[in-house]
Scaffold this motif. Structure first.
Motif, short mmCIF file in Angstrom:
data_model
loop_
_atom_site.label_atom_id
_atom_site.label_comp_id
_atom_site.label_asym_id
_atom_site.label_seq_id
_atom_site.Cartn_x
_atom_site.Cartn_y
_atom_site.Cartn_z
N ASP B 169 -0.39 -2.80 12.62
CA ASP B 169 -0.30 -1.55 11.84
C ASP B 169 -1.34 -0.54 12.31
OD1 ASP B 169 1.69 -2.58 10.26
OD2 ASP B 169 0.54 -2.60 8.39
N ARG B 170 -1.02 0.72 12.07
CA ARG B 170 -2.00 1.79 12.23
C ARG B 170 -2.45 2.24 10.84
NH1 ARG B 170 -1.95 -0.22 16.26
NH2 ARG B 170 -1.79 0.57 18.37
N LEU B 171 -3.69 2.74 10.76
CA LEU B 171 -4.24 3.19 9.49
C LEU B 171 -4.40 4.70 9.50
CD1 LEU B 171 -6.98 0.45 9.17
CD2 LEU B 171 -5.00 0.69 7.66
N ILE B 172 -3.88 5.34 8.48
CA ILE B 172 -4.02 6.79 8.35
C ILE B 172 -4.88 7.10 7.13
CG2 ILE B 172 -2.80 8.96 7.84
CD1 ILE B 172 -0.39 7.89 9.38
N LEU B 173 -5.82 8.03 7.27
CA LEU B 173 -6.61 8.53 6.14
C LEU B 173 -6.27 10.00 5.96
CD1 LEU B 173 -8.92 8.07 4.04
CD2 LEU B 173 -10.52 8.76 5.81
N THR B 174 -5.98 10.42 4.71
CA THR B 174 -5.43 11.77 4.52
C THR B 174 -6.44 12.83 4.10
OG1 THR B 174 -4.78 11.38 2.21
CG2 THR B 174 -3.17 10.78 3.91
N LYS B 175 -7.66 12.43 3.70
CA LYS B 175 -8.68 13.44 3.34
C LYS B 175 -10.00 13.07 4.01
CE LYS B 175 -7.06 14.76 -1.34
NZ LYS B 175 -7.48 14.87 -2.76
N PRO B 176 -10.82 14.07 4.36
CA PRO B 176 -12.11 13.78 4.99
C PRO B 176 -13.13 13.19 4.02
CG PRO B 176 -11.87 16.14 4.64
CD PRO B 176 -10.56 15.51 4.23
N LEU B 177 -14.05 12.39 4.54
CA LEU B 177 -15.09 11.72 3.75
C LEU B 177 -16.33 12.62 3.61
CD1 LEU B 177 -14.88 8.21 5.51
CD2 LEU B 177 -13.66 8.97 3.45
N GLY B 178 -17.24 12.19 2.74
CA GLY B 178 -18.52 12.90 2.59
C GLY B 178 -18.70 13.56 1.24
N ILE B 179 -17.72 13.36 0.34
CA ILE B 179 -17.74 14.03 -0.97
C ILE B 179 -18.97 13.64 -1.80
CG2 ILE B 179 -16.53 14.15 -3.20
CD1 ILE B 179 -15.15 15.63 -0.91
N GLY B 180 -19.31 12.35 -1.80
CA GLY B 180 -20.44 11.89 -2.62
C GLY B 180 -21.76 12.48 -2.14
N ALA B 251 -12.76 8.84 15.20
CA ALA B 251 -11.48 9.38 14.73
C ALA B 251 -11.46 9.63 13.23
CB ALA B 251 -10.35 8.41 15.10
N ILE B 252 -12.49 9.15 12.54
CA ILE B 252 -12.50 9.24 11.07
C ILE B 252 -12.87 10.65 10.62
CG2 ILE B 252 -13.59 8.38 8.96
CD1 ILE B 252 -14.02 5.68 10.50
N PRO B 253 -12.02 11.31 9.84
CA PRO B 253 -12.36 12.67 9.40
C PRO B 253 -13.46 12.67 8.33
CG PRO B 253 -10.28 11.97 8.39
CD PRO B 253 -10.72 10.85 9.31
N TYR B 254 -14.46 13.51 8.54
CA TYR B 254 -15.51 13.67 7.52
C TYR B 254 -16.09 15.07 7.62
CZ TYR B 254 -18.78 12.80 11.39
OH TYR B 254 -19.47 12.88 12.57
N HIS B 255 -16.74 15.50 6.56
CA HIS B 255 -17.36 16.83 6.56
C HIS B 255 -18.65 16.77 7.38
CE1 HIS B 255 -14.63 18.61 3.62
NE2 HIS B 255 -14.65 17.43 3.02
N ARG B 256 -18.74 17.62 8.39
CA ARG B 256 -19.93 17.61 9.29
C ARG B 256 -21.21 17.86 8.50
NH1 ARG B 256 -17.70 15.09 13.79
NH2 ARG B 256 -15.68 15.06 12.79
N GLU B 257 -21.12 18.71 7.50
CA GLU B 257 -22.32 19.02 6.70
C GLU B 257 -22.85 17.76 6.01
OE1 GLU B 257 -19.36 20.49 6.37
OE2 GLU B 257 -19.63 22.60 6.94
N ALA B 258 -21.94 16.84 5.67
CA ALA B 258 -22.35 15.61 4.97
C ALA B 258 -23.17 14.71 5.89
CB ALA B 258 -21.12 14.86 4.46
N TYR B 259 -22.88 14.75 7.18
CA TYR B 259 -23.60 13.92 8.13
C TYR B 259 -25.08 14.31 8.15
CZ TYR B 259 -24.69 11.45 12.45
OH TYR B 259 -25.24 10.60 13.38
N GLU B 260 -25.34 15.60 8.27
CA GLU B 260 -26.71 16.12 8.30
C GLU B 260 -27.42 15.80 6.98
OE1 GLU B 260 -28.35 17.63 10.64
OE2 GLU B 260 -29.95 18.78 9.65
N LEU B 261 -26.73 16.01 5.87
CA LEU B 261 -27.34 15.79 4.55
C LEU B 261 -27.60 14.30 4.30
CD1 LEU B 261 -25.24 18.45 2.69
CD2 LEU B 261 -27.74 18.48 2.85
#
Lengths: 68, 345
Positions: B169-180, B251-261
């Motif tokens: 199987d392939r895994l799809i994620l539909t929204k970027p991470l970093g919300i918390g 390949a995992i979508p996430y908010h770039r700003e969350a990485y820095e924070l």
């Protein structure tokens, strides 16, 4: 050097406290936190700003000696 | 409305970050007597998003509830996010929500207008989803809380569980991470307004559209990524499916700003709880940074769907998703069960 007391505070408050203190650009700070999350997050903030951190634990309280 | 009320300051933790850890939950629920009923298709045993009970050969009832303290200072936004998040569990089962009940706690310092705005947010999302809010329960409490108990329906043979992923199987994620991370940093005024506007828009977005696309394909497993983070929910999917999951960090979508924070220490307590729960089952390549791991353990509120489907359908499904949801990506694949449940490279 004043010791910052972040006991009783939960994140992000301890990080804000050390961030404000670091605006004075000194070479050493000391902060006391009382939970592992604050210990980890304050460590991340200090390391991100080029400081190194030495942690001592006593009765569930952590003293972080932050230097560069 | 009084401008000086900061709803998030009335709460000690934000959104799904308030969730009790997965390990703690299974300990709390251990050993209780429960009735066995073959019509209960999905119950506690696999930590799924909602329970499913068969009514007749064409209909099963889907039930779930979700509520949390304020994740935004704007009460209308908070209400919308809480409702979208509660409805999401029904969509993650491949089901259609129909009825909902309000669940609300009021804290001192909340005026009537604020409470009404929270409810207006909830009703607006319910309306968008075609859901009727038919009642509810409100109490006074130490901290504000809002959410919904939701009832939906699905064909018993079309239930999408959080288990059932198959090797290949392939895994799809539909929204970027970093919300918390971003909502924690926002409490410290560390996030610029346009960034938070983007984040709030993402959280108020119903997973209905992702569900509509995904149900057109042969989906083997699906869950929504919320309080237990990508790695916590991924671990439950891998273990429940008897497989291992291979994630491609780049390949995992996430908010770039969350990485820095995250690297600055704005990591919510829930992320540490999630790490404690999932880490024994996770292997990460040496080059994966601490900040990236923080994002993978970051509790999401009203997060996206994690969809496991055959490789032959993945590219087509992703293309259709992308027409509506720009951040959707294929983030990895499923393999035979190996030493660890999740591998990150």
């Amino acid at each position: 050097m004043d010791i910052l007391d972040a006991r009783g505070l939960s994140c992000p408050e301890p990080v804000i406290m050390i961030k404000k203190a670091m605006e004075s650009c000194e070479d050493a700070y000391e902060i006391i936190v009382d939970n592992a999350v604050s210990r980890e997050n304050v460590t991340r903030f200090a390391e991100h700003n080029g400081y190194s951190v030495r942690i001592t634990e006593k009765a569930g309280e952590y003293t972080l000696a932050i230097t560069r | 409305m009084k401008e000086n009320i900061r709803l998030t300051r009335l709460a000690s933790c934000a959104g799904c970050g308030a969730k009790v850890g997965a390990g703690m939950l299974s300990k709390l629920l251990k050993g209780f007597e429960t009735h066995y009923d073959p019509k209960l298709l999905v119950g506690y045993d696999t930590s799924d998003d909602a329970s499913v009970y068969v009514i007749n050969e064409s209909t099963a009832i889907v039930q779930t509830t979700d509520f949390f303290p304020p994740i935004a200072d704007d009460p209308f936004l908070y209400g919308q996010i809480a409702a979208a998040n509660a409805l999401s569990d029904v969509y993650a089962m491949g089901a259609e929500p129909k009825l909902a009940l309000n669940i609300m706690c009021l804290a001192d310092g909340m005026d009537k207008e604020t409470v009404q705005e929270i409810l207006r947010g909830g009703y607006s999302k319910a309306y968008e989803a075609g859901v009727i809010i038919s009642g509810g329960h409100t109490i006074n409490s130490g901290e504000p809380v809002y959410g919904l108990a939701v009832t939906g329906f699905v064909h018993p043979e079309r239930v999408l569980r959080n288990v059932g992923a198959r090797p290949g199987d392939r895994l799809i994620l539909t929204k970027p991470l970093g919300i918390g991370v971003l909502t924690t940093a926002a409490k410290a005024d560390m996030v610029e307004k346009p960034v938070m506007a983007k984040v709030y828009a993402q959280m108020t977005e119903l997973n209905r559209y992702a569900r509509d696309v995904m149900t057109g394909y042969e989906v083997h497993a699906c869950t929504d990524v919320t309080g237990f983070a990508l790695l916590g929910h991924g671990l439950e999917m891998a273990q429940g499916s008897g497989c291992s999951i291979y994630l491609e960090a780049a390949a995992i979508p996430y908010h770039r700003e969350a990485y820095e924070l995250a690297s600055m220490g704005f990591v919510p307590a829930g992320a540490y709880r999630n790490r404690e729960f999932a880490e024994p089952g996770v292997w990460a390549a040496e080059g994966i940074t601490r900040a990236m791991m923080d994002i993978l353990y970051d509790p999401q509120t009203s997060g996206g769907l994690l969809i496991s489907l055959p490789e032959s359908a993945a590219a087509d499904c992703l293309a259709k998703l992308k027409a509506e949801l720009e951040y959707a990506e294929i983030i990895g694949c499923v393999g035979q069960q190996a030493e660890y449940s999740i591998y990150i490279e």
